[in-house]
Write a protein that holds these residues in place. Structure first.
Motif: not given
Length: 403
Positions: A53-74
Motif C-alpha cells: 500500500a505504501t510502495y505499490p510500484n515495487e509490488c507491481a513489478e514483482n506481481q505480489t501483494f501485501s497484508i499488514e496484521i496487528p501481531v506484535r512480537y515482544n
C-alpha cells in the motif's frame, strides 16, 4: 476480559500466544475479458495494506501483494546477541471447495517478503553513544541498519526511522533464517506489527464452475519447528496462529444470441423448391443452416427438446396429413472442443444432454451453426407426386453452464 483479580490477569497474559488467532481474507476474481480472451487468470481483489500500500510500484513489478496484521512480537528479555527470522517462503498448498457443486481445486501461496517496525527501549543513539539518529541505528547492528537485509533475505529499498523505531521490509526468495546480530545490548524491543507480501498460484478458471470456492491455510506464529513465522526464541508473538481464508469468485459467461428472425427456420432444397415444383428431380437434401453467436468462458452442455419425438436424434414434423422427421446437428467456433476434438456437425438428441463442451479460451460472440435437415429416407416418404403440404414443429435448444 475480567481483570479484577491479579492472578486472572497474569493467566490471560500467559495463555494469549496459544489461544488467540488472526484471520485475514484473500479474495480473487475471474471474469472473462473480451479484450483479452487468452487471459485465463484470477485478479487479486484483496486490498493491499502495509508494504504494497505504501510502495505499490515495487509490488507491481514483482506481481505480489501485501497484508499488514496487528501481531506484535515482544522480546522476552535483553537482546544481547541478535535476532533470527524465517517466514514460509516455500509454496504451500490448500484445497478450495465450491459448496454448491462440491468441486475442489488446489491453490498455492508463498510469502515473498516480510517486514515490520521495530521499537527499542531507548533511542538507538543513546544505546550506541552516538548523537545522530540514523548513525545510531546503523551502529546498533553489526551489518548496518535494517534497510540492508541479511542473506538469504534481500534488500527491498524500504527504510524509515525515528529515534526509537526503524521500519524495514525484506524480500524472501528462499525459506531460511535471516540473522541480524547486535553490536550493543538492547534491554528490550518489540516488532509493532507483522507485514508480509505474498504470491498466488491459482487454478485454470476455464475448468471451474461458476461460484465461490473457499478454503483456509493456517500458519503458526512463534519459534520452533511447527511455527512458520519464526522470529527466534527471544521474540514472542501475542497471537499464536495466522489463518488466511481464501475466496475465489468465478463469474463465467455463457450467452447465445440468434440473428433477427433466426428463431423461424424454413427447410428447403438447395436453390429452393422451384425445380421440384416444375417437375424436376427429387431434391437430394432439404435443410437449413442457422447461424448463432456464442460467448462462453467455461464448459457447458447442450440439449435438444422436440415438440414430438420417438427419441434419439429425430424430431417429428406434421402438416396436411403428412409426417416427416428432422435432425439437428451443431457446429461450434474454434476454441471449443468436445472430448478434445473440434465440434463439427455434432448430433443432438431429444432430452439427452451433450457435454461437457470445453472452451480453451474465452470465446466472445463467435459464430456457431445449427444444422437442420430432413433425412434422405424421410424425403422419400414426404415427396410424393401431386401431394403438397406445409409441415412444422418446434425444436428447443437448451444451453447450460452447470455441467
Amino acid at each position: 476480559m475480567n481483570k479484577s483479580k491479579v492472578w486472572l490477569g497474569l493467566l490471560a497474559v500467559l495463555t494469549v500466544p496459544s489461544a488467540e488467532a488472526v484471520n485475514r481474507e484473500i479474495r480473487a476474481l475471474f471474469q472473462p475479458d473480451p479484450s483479452q480472451p487468452h487471459n485465463n487468470t484470477f485478479v487479486n481483489k484483496t486490498p493491499n495494506s502495509g508494504y504494497c500500500a505504501t510502495y505499490p510500484n515495487e509490488c507491481a513489478e514483482n506481481q505480489t501483494f501485501s497484508i499488514e496484521i496487528p501481531v506484535r512480537y515482544n522480546s522476552t528479555g535483553p537482546i544481547d546477541y541478535g535476532i533470527a527470522m524465517k517466514v514460509p517462503a516455500d509454496w504451500r498448498q490448500l484445497t478450495i471447495t465450491n459448496p454448491a457443486t462440491q468441486e475442489t481445486e488446489i491453490v498455492e501461496v508463498r510469502i515473498t517478503g516480510f517486514g515490520s517496525k521495530y521499537v527499542l527501549s531507548d533511542s538507538a543513539a543513546n544505546l550506541t553513544g552516538e548523537t545522530d539518529l540514523l548513525t545510531g541505528h546503523q551502529k546498533l547492528w553489526k551489518s548496518s541498519s535494517w534497510v540492508n537485509a541479511s542473506p538469504p533475505c534481500q534488500y527491498s529499498g524500504v527504510g524509515a526511522y525515528t529515534g526509537e523505531t526503524y521500519r524495514f521490509f525484506w524480500k524472501t526468495p528462499v525459506e531460511s533464517y535471516c540473522h541480524k546480530l547486535t553490536a550493543f545490548p538492547i534491554p528490550w524491543m518489540y516488532f509493532e506489527n507483522l507485514d508480509f507480501a505474498y504470491e498466488l498460484r491459482t487454478p485454470n478458471p476455464l475448468g471451474m464452475s461458476s461460484g465461490l470456492y473457499t478454503g483456509s491455510l493456517t500458519y503458526g506464529l512463534g519459534s520452533g519447528s511447527t511455527k512458520e513465522f519464526d522470529f527466534g526464541p527471544y521474540m514472542r508473538p501475542d497471537d499464536g496462529t495466522l489463518t488466511l481464508d481464501f475466496v475465489l469468485d468465478v463469474q463465467h459467461t455463457l450467452k447465445v444470441d440468434l440473428p433477427p428472425g433466426g428463431n423461424k427456420v424454413a427447410l428447403e432444397p438447395e436453390g429452393g423448391w422451384q425445380t421440384w415444383i416444375n417437375g424436376g428431380p427429387k431434391p437430394g437434401r432439404i435443410f437449413r443452416d442457422q447461424t448463432f453467436f456464442i460467448s462462453a468462458s467455461s464448459r457447458f452442455k447442450v440439449m435438444m427438446q422436440c415438440q414430438d419425438s420417438l427419441g434419439g436424434e429425430r424430431c417429428r414434423m406434421y402438416g396436411g396429413g403428412n409426417v416427416t422427421d428432422v435432425t439437428t446437428r451443431m457446429t461450434l467456433p474454434a476454441g471449443i472442443t468436445y472430448n478434445g476434438t473440434p465440434v463439427n456437425r455434432l448430433p443432438l438428441r431429444h432430452e439427452v444432454w451433450t457435454g461437457a463442451l470445453q472452451p480453451s479460451q474465452y470465446v466472445d460472440r463467435q459464430v456457431g451453426v445449427l444444422h437442420f435437415e430432413i433425412p434422405s429416407d424421410a424425403i422419400d416418404r414426404l415427396l410424393q407426386p401431386g401431394v403438397g403440404a406445409s409441415l412444422d414443429t418446434n425444436i428447443t435448444i437448451i444451453w447450460d453452464s452447470e455441467v
